[in-house]
Each structure stands twice: as C-alpha cells, then as structure tokens.
Write an enzyme that holds these catalytic residues in place. Structure first.
Site, PDB file in Angstrom:
ATOM      1  N   ASN A  62       1.363  -0.877   0.373  1.00 13.56           N
ATOM      2  CA  ASN A  62       0.010   0.054   0.085  1.00 13.56           C
ATOM      3  C   ASN A  62       0.755   1.523   0.442  1.00 13.56           C
ATOM      4  O   ASN A  62       2.039   1.292   0.243  1.00 13.56           O
ATOM      5  CB  ASN A  62      -0.796  -0.079   1.065  1.00 13.56           C
ATOM      6  CG  ASN A  62      -0.545   0.202   2.356  1.00 13.56           C
ATOM      7  OD1 ASN A  62       0.365  -0.409   2.812  1.00 13.56           O
ATOM      8  ND2 ASN A  62      -0.779   0.880   3.109  1.00 13.56           N
ATOM      9  N   GLU A  75      -3.079  -4.904  -2.582  1.00 11.57           N
ATOM     10  CA  GLU A  75      -4.120  -5.565  -4.020  1.00 11.57           C
ATOM     11  C   GLU A  75      -4.286  -4.735  -5.275  1.00 11.57           C
ATOM     12  O   GLU A  75      -3.650  -5.623  -5.972  1.00 11.57           O
ATOM     13  CB  GLU A  75      -5.134  -6.340  -3.135  1.00 11.57           C
ATOM     14  CG  GLU A  75      -5.188  -6.500  -1.612  1.00 11.57           C
ATOM     15  CD  GLU A  75      -5.860  -5.617  -0.368  1.00 11.57           C
ATOM     16  OE1 GLU A  75      -5.748  -5.911   0.178  1.00 11.57           O
ATOM     17  OE2 GLU A  75      -4.833  -4.850  -0.854  1.00 11.57           O
ATOM     18  N   CYS A 112     -10.225  -4.970   1.221  1.00 12.10           N
ATOM     19  CA  CYS A 112     -11.036  -4.233   1.296  1.00 12.10           C
ATOM     20  C   CYS A 112     -12.490  -3.934   0.064  1.00 12.10           C
ATOM     21  O   CYS A 112     -12.090  -4.999  -0.861  1.00 12.10           O
ATOM     22  CB  CYS A 112     -10.717  -1.922   1.492  1.00 12.10           C
ATOM     23  SG  CYS A 112     -10.105  -2.098  -0.227  1.00 12.10           S
ATOM     24  N   CYS A 115     -10.660  -3.225  -3.463  1.00 18.63           N
ATOM     25  CA  CYS A 115      -9.781  -4.194  -3.929  1.00 18.63           C
ATOM     26  C   CYS A 115     -10.752  -4.916  -4.364  1.00 18.63           C
ATOM     27  O   CYS A 115     -10.641  -5.946  -5.417  1.00 18.63           O
ATOM     28  CB  CYS A 115      -8.836  -4.271  -2.728  1.00 18.63           C
ATOM     29  SG  CYS A 115      -7.348  -3.034  -2.178  1.00 18.63           S
TER      30      CYS A 115
END
Length: 160
Positions: A62, A75, A112, A115
């Site tokens: 991230n 991701e 999340c 993603c």
C-alpha cells in the site's frame, strides 16, 4: 417477497506453516512487500503477492498519500501491475498480509471493498477463479477459492 440466502465457504489454517509450500513462498513475498509499504498516516501496512499462470510473481504494497483518496492499496498495486506487465496472463493465487503499528493484527485481514471489486474484474475477465489467501502479521490464514466468496452480487461488465 422471496428470501435470498447467500453462502460462502472459506478455509482457515491455524498458521502459515499449514498451507501448501507454494502458498508459504508466495506469502513470504507478500510479507517482504508489506515491509516496503508507505503508510505514515494509518500506520497500517499491507503486502500482496500474485502468482501468475506463467509462473511469474508480482507483488505490491500500500502507498498512502496526504490526500487520502490518492493512495493505493497493496492488492490493487499488485493486480494492476500484473495486468500492465503481463496482459492476458491468468492470475492463479493471491496472498495478502497486513500489520498495524497501532495494534497486533493476529486475525486474517481480507481485502477492502475497492480491492475486492478490482480483483473481481480480473477474475471475471479471465473466467477462472483466483484463490486468495489472507492473514494478519501472523497466526491464522484464510483461503477463499474465489473472489466471489468475498463479494457476492459483484458488479461486472454484464451490468453495464
């Protein structure tokens, strides 16, 4: 009115050591990617690694930004890179690991919603399920045989 029941099946391993060796290796790459995350605001670092059908492995972490919407999750960093570098190569497995500097993350952390939608796009386009393994910093690992287990009623090109 008719009731609609949604059921998903996930598999839980007590530790990374219980997963297949190929997944352990993939998760180790995700862990290394997590260590490279840029997360000065949330202090929540995530790493992802993707095994492609051609044997290549792509990873991502991230990347936050002071303007929060401008950041990108691990991701999506990994999956978009895979799509850009290896177009039309199917994704076989994805490994995800998350660690917080503010608290212990011993429970598996799933992708999340944004993603999940991005992964769904690739799964739908390749017409093959993507196995997803996710964990915290250590402890249990959860496996989903398909993104569809994590995002029922997914939105895709057929809805347009």
């Amino acid at each position: 009115m008719k009731e609609i029941k949604i059921e998903s099946t996930l598999y839980a391993f007590n530790s990374l050591n219980e997963t297949p060796k190929e997944i352990q290796d993939l998760m180790e790459i995700a862990i290394e990617a997590r260590k490279k995350a840029y997360a000065p605001y949330s202090k929540f670092k995530v790493g992802a690694a993707i095994l492609l059908e051609n044997g290549e492995i792509v990873s991502g972490s991230n990347q936050e930004n002071a303007s929060y919407p401008s950041g990108l999750c691990a991701e999506r960093t990994a999956i978009y890179y895979a799509g850009a570098k290896y177009p039309n190569v199917k994704i076989v497995n994805m490994a995800i690991t998350a660690a917080s500097e503010n608290q212990e993350t011993l429970e598996p952390i799933p992708p999340c919603g944004a993603c999940r939608q991005a992964i769904a796009e690739y799964e739908n386009n390749q017409e093959n399920a993507i196995e997803i393994y996710f964990m915290g910093v250590s402890g249990k690992v959860v496996k989903s045989n398909s993104l569809a287990n994590l995002l029922p009623f997914g939105f895709n090109k057929s809805n347009l």
